[in-house]
Design an enzyme around this catalytic site. Structure first.
Site, mmCIF file in Angstrom:
data_model
loop_
_atom_site.group_PDB
_atom_site.id
_atom_site.type_symbol
_atom_site.label_atom_id
_atom_site.label_comp_id
_atom_site.label_asym_id
_atom_site.label_seq_id
_atom_site.Cartn_x
_atom_site.Cartn_y
_atom_site.Cartn_z
ATOM 1 N N GLY A 245 0.915 -1.116 -0.182
ATOM 2 C CA GLY A 245 -0.001 0.006 0.006
ATOM 3 C C GLY A 245 0.847 1.225 -0.097
ATOM 4 O O GLY A 245 2.271 1.258 0.421
ATOM 5 N N PRO A 246 0.308 2.311 -0.371
ATOM 6 C CA PRO A 246 0.990 3.630 -0.511
ATOM 7 C C PRO A 246 1.549 3.997 1.096
ATOM 8 O O PRO A 246 0.913 3.445 1.934
ATOM 9 C CB PRO A 246 -0.010 4.709 -0.888
ATOM 10 C CG PRO A 246 -1.130 3.944 -1.598
ATOM 11 C CD PRO A 246 -1.062 2.509 -0.899
ATOM 12 N N PRO A 247 2.243 4.687 1.248
ATOM 13 C CA PRO A 247 2.801 5.531 2.479
ATOM 14 C C PRO A 247 1.534 5.910 3.402
ATOM 15 O O PRO A 247 0.936 6.831 2.740
ATOM 16 C CB PRO A 247 3.858 6.280 2.391
ATOM 17 C CG PRO A 247 4.340 6.172 0.938
ATOM 18 C CD PRO A 247 3.279 5.492 0.088
ATOM 19 N N GLY A 250 -1.276 2.508 6.966
ATOM 20 C CA GLY A 250 -1.279 1.981 8.145
ATOM 21 C C GLY A 250 -0.870 0.463 7.991
ATOM 22 O O GLY A 250 -1.085 -0.581 8.619
ATOM 23 N N LYS A 251 0.186 0.148 7.140
ATOM 24 C CA LYS A 251 0.818 -1.243 7.280
ATOM 25 C C LYS A 251 1.369 -1.815 8.574
ATOM 26 O O LYS A 251 1.150 -3.089 8.944
ATOM 27 C CB LYS A 251 1.962 -1.298 6.048
ATOM 28 C CG LYS A 251 1.176 -0.985 4.452
ATOM 29 C CD LYS A 251 2.315 -1.168 3.637
ATOM 30 C CE LYS A 251 3.138 -0.057 3.524
ATOM 31 N NZ LYS A 251 2.728 1.404 3.309
ATOM 32 N N HIS A 467 -7.813 36.378 -10.061
ATOM 33 C CA HIS A 467 -7.370 34.886 -10.682
ATOM 34 C C HIS A 467 -8.128 33.787 -9.886
ATOM 35 O O HIS A 467 -8.565 32.781 -10.557
ATOM 36 C CB HIS A 467 -5.766 34.835 -10.252
ATOM 37 C CG HIS A 467 -5.139 33.663 -10.863
ATOM 38 N ND1 HIS A 467 -4.463 33.297 -11.992
ATOM 39 C CD2 HIS A 467 -5.096 32.126 -9.994
ATOM 40 C CE1 HIS A 467 -3.996 32.191 -11.747
ATOM 41 N NE2 HIS A 467 -4.438 31.386 -11.061
ATOM 42 N N GLU A 468 -8.233 33.915 -8.653
ATOM 43 C CA GLU A 468 -9.018 32.802 -7.711
ATOM 44 C C GLU A 468 -10.139 32.937 -8.144
ATOM 45 O O GLU A 468 -10.980 31.722 -8.057
ATOM 46 C CB GLU A 468 -8.726 33.142 -6.187
ATOM 47 C CG GLU A 468 -7.374 32.923 -5.717
ATOM 48 C CD GLU A 468 -6.621 31.670 -6.125
ATOM 49 O OE1 GLU A 468 -7.270 30.556 -6.531
ATOM 50 O OE2 GLU A 468 -5.337 31.774 -6.460
ATOM 51 N N ASP A 544 -1.030 26.217 -12.278
ATOM 52 C CA ASP A 544 -2.158 25.770 -13.084
ATOM 53 C C ASP A 544 -1.700 24.962 -14.509
ATOM 54 O O ASP A 544 -2.377 24.009 -14.786
ATOM 55 C CB ASP A 544 -3.234 26.971 -13.266
ATOM 56 C CG ASP A 544 -3.700 27.392 -11.865
ATOM 57 O OD1 ASP A 544 -3.701 26.876 -11.014
ATOM 58 O OD2 ASP A 544 -3.782 28.722 -11.974
#
Length: 651
Positions: A245-247, A250-251, A467-468, A544
């Site tokens: 699993g990804p980091p 909870g492994k 912009h936002e 962006d």
């Protein structure tokens, strides 16, 4: 559900099922690390040194130090009775007592006391005529050999003692033991930490968001508790279970939970603990690890970051890769060397299963692979409730809303967000964690901390607001875009001068072509708004453009949504466990001509999306100006206020 820290507590006796076995000495034991020879050598050296000091002190009390000039005067006067001439000094005896160095306090004449010393010592100088003068004076003389004890101390004992100190000190530091003798012999010993079941402190109740993985591992727990239930049917427990699993998913926490549920000893170590600069050390540590595990059976051995030693074997030029291959070969042999039902279960974790050796993943070694992915909305809420234990939450703190606002977050991210909320509440002097702290903590994890110290002039602030708002308006008027949750022009993180936060209404596992086109259009909305309002553009759209270009390239190369290459898959992910975001970097897998066609179609997609964003903003120019003015005044706008402004402007 965050990866927990490996426990380093001292080992405890085995569980009741193995109480009749003698417990082998562990690395943390202090009694077996000390050798009696070390203490005896120290005491012997101290005794020899003290004896030498005593001899030198007693000798110096009976012999008086005089100058060479005074010695020559006594020799010329015929007062020297005997001499011992050495290479560095001269010792002798006078026929008369030596004169005191200072006059007597009672005025007595020198040489009247019967116990005044007659022996003297002087430092020899280069005087070729000394022997002739001694012969003329008729003095009995002889040579003087240097003392054996100082010569032994300086020439042998001191250098040997220094070498022994450096030798044992070096091996003690490298071996990591508690004594020199143990450290010298501990190169091949495993660095696994043995944790008794009471010290694990984690059960399946402390792990949330991975119900399928817990069901896969529940069989191992039941076998370790009741092995006869399975052996009676001829069933064999898997030798090894690989957690993939990804980091942050909870492994490690799940492996500790298995040990806590089974109530068996738990060996924990990392794959890098096997590899050293010395050839053969890794293989020796693998042998020692499995030997300890079989003596403590039933038990669980957890190897974190298995890819450190389990990479695919090949032709390498460096010695460190050869040592890693020797370690992997020994691991493969050891996993084949014990029976499936011996009570030893190997748990390993990695986030790079694509680089592991195929021989390590075949049945008979790691028989089962358990995949832990980012949790869904139900799992995220369960994880938040686990980490909220011991924290005081206000009535308005809605963990479900936080779970819905954090798609793609791992267990570690959620634990970090909840901890940040607690820190914010403590900083504000609040007694409970409220909704505002939770929302701000999520924004801090996503966009970084606020940078209110960064001063912006009015021109830059207005451009950032436009912009936002351009992002927000394009998203609002795009049917397949995620709803806008918040707009802010407060700088955050390292480079963000403002941000528009969009939150999906739920977890999405598939995206349509229309949704992807709307995402590209929203990403380009900020640059389009600057061009509509100011007539030119700025450097603020760099991120962006990167986001939109990566998404358009994946649409053409991997999703089959382009006309130039059609259904061809001309790019591949670097790692199968890479983030599944649509902007993840992929590796090109096509010819130069195909790559040129892909570039042309990506450019056409971006141009089309940019034109669509400008058209939306031109049609809603009044909303753009009104919302930008409100954003300049308030610096941040929530979703409710944004909808109100848009509704009033439309009316």
């Amino acid at each position: 559900m965050a990866d927990s820290t490996r426990d380093a507590t001292p080992p405890e006796p085995p569980p009741p099922s193995t109480k009749d076995r003698a417990r082998p000495p562990q690395r943390g034991d202090a009694n077996d690390a000390r050798s009696p020879w070390a203490g005896m050598l120290v005491y012997a050296a101290a005794a020899v040194f003290l004896f030498w000091l005593w001899q030198q002190g007693i000798g110096s009390l009976a012999v008086r130090e005089i100058s060479y000039r005074e010695f020559k005067q006594h020799l010329a006067a015929g007062e020297v009775a005997a001499l011992r001439i050495g290479p560095e000094e001269i010792e002798g005896q006078l026929r008369v007592p030596l004169a005191p160095a200072t006059p007597s306090p009672d005025g007595a004449a020198p040489g009247t006391e019967p116990d005044e010393p007659r022996r003297f010592r002087t430092t020899r100088v280069d005087d070729p005529a000394l022997l002739a003068e001694v012969e003329r004076a008729g003095v009995d003389y002889s040579g003087m050999r240097p003392s054996l004890l100082p010569q032994l101390l300086l020439a042998w004992l001191l250098p040997l003692g220094l070498l022994a100190f450096l030798w044992f000190g070096l091996f003690r530091r490298l071996g990591g033991g508690t004594g020199a003798s143990q450290a010298v012999l501990s190169f091949g010993r495993s660095k696994a930490k043995l944790v008794a079941d009471r010290d694990v402190g984690v059960t399946f109740g402390d792990v949330a968001g991975c119900d399928e993985a817990k069901q896969e591992l529940a069989e191992i727990v039941q076998f370790l508790r009741e092995p006869e239930r399975f052996t009676a049917l001829g069933a064999k427990i898997p030798k090894g279970v690989l957690l993939v699993g990804p980091p942050g998913t909870g492994k490690t926490l799940l492996a500790r939970a298995v040990a806590g549920e089974a109530r068996v000893p738990f060996f924990s170590l990392s794959g890098s603990d096997f590899v050293e600069m010395f050839v053969g050390v890794g293989a020796a540590r693998v042998r020692d690890l499995f030997d300890q595990a079989q003596r403590h059976a039933p038990c669980i051995v957890f190897v974190d970051e298995l890819d450190a030693i389990g990479r695919a074997r090949g032709v390498h030029l460096s010695n460190i890769n050869d040592e890693r291959e020797h370690t992997l070969n020994q691991l493969l042999v050891e996993m084949d060397g014990f029976e499936p039902n011996s009570g030893v279960v190997i748990l390993a974790a990695t986030n790079r299963p694509d680089v592991l050796d195929p021989a390590l993943l075949r049945p008979g070694r790691f028989d089962r692979q358990v995949v832990l992915d980012a949790p869904d909305v139900v799992g995220r809420e369960a994880i938040l409730r686990v980490h909220a234990r011991g924290k005081s939450l206000a009535p308005d703190a809605d963990l479900g809303a936080v779970a819905r606002a954090t798609p793609g977050f791992s267990g570690a991210d959620l634990a970090n967000a909840l901890n940040e909320a607690a820190l914010l509440a403590a900083r504000r002097g609040a007694s409970r964690i409220g909704r505002s702290e939770l929302e701000e903590a999520v924004e801090k994890v996503v966009a970084g901390p606020e940078r209110k110290s960064r001063r912006l002039d009015d021109t830059e602030k207005r451009r950032i607001a436009v912009h936002e708002v351009g992002h927000a308006l394009v998203a609002t008027h795009s049917p397949h875009a995620d709803p806008v949750h918040k707009i802010s022009i407060v700088p955050r993180g390292r480079a963000a001068l403002g941000y528009t936060l969009q939150l999906p209404t739920g977890d999405r596992h598939l995206l349509s072509e229309a949704a992807l086109r709307d995402r590209i259009r929203c990403a380009l909305g900020g640059r389009a708004a600057e061009e509509v309002v100011f007539g030119d553009v700025s450097t603020g759209a760099e991120n962006d453009l990167e986001h939109a270009t990566a998404l358009a390239r994946r649409m053409v190369c991997q999703f089959g949504m382009g006309k130039s290459v059609g259904l061809m898959h001309v790019a591949r992910d670097v790692s199968p466990l890479a983030p599944r975001a649509e902007t993840a970097v992929a590796q090109r897998d096509c010819s130069e001509a195909t790559a040129h066609a892909v570039d042309e179609e990506v450019r056409a997609l971006l141009d089309e999306a940019y034109a669509g964003a400008k058209d939306v903003l031109l049609r809603h120019r009044a909303q753009l100006d009104r919302v930008a003015a409100a954003l300049l005044e308030r610096e941040s706008l929530g979703d409710e206020l944004l909808r109100t402004l848009l509704r009033d402007t439309s009316g």
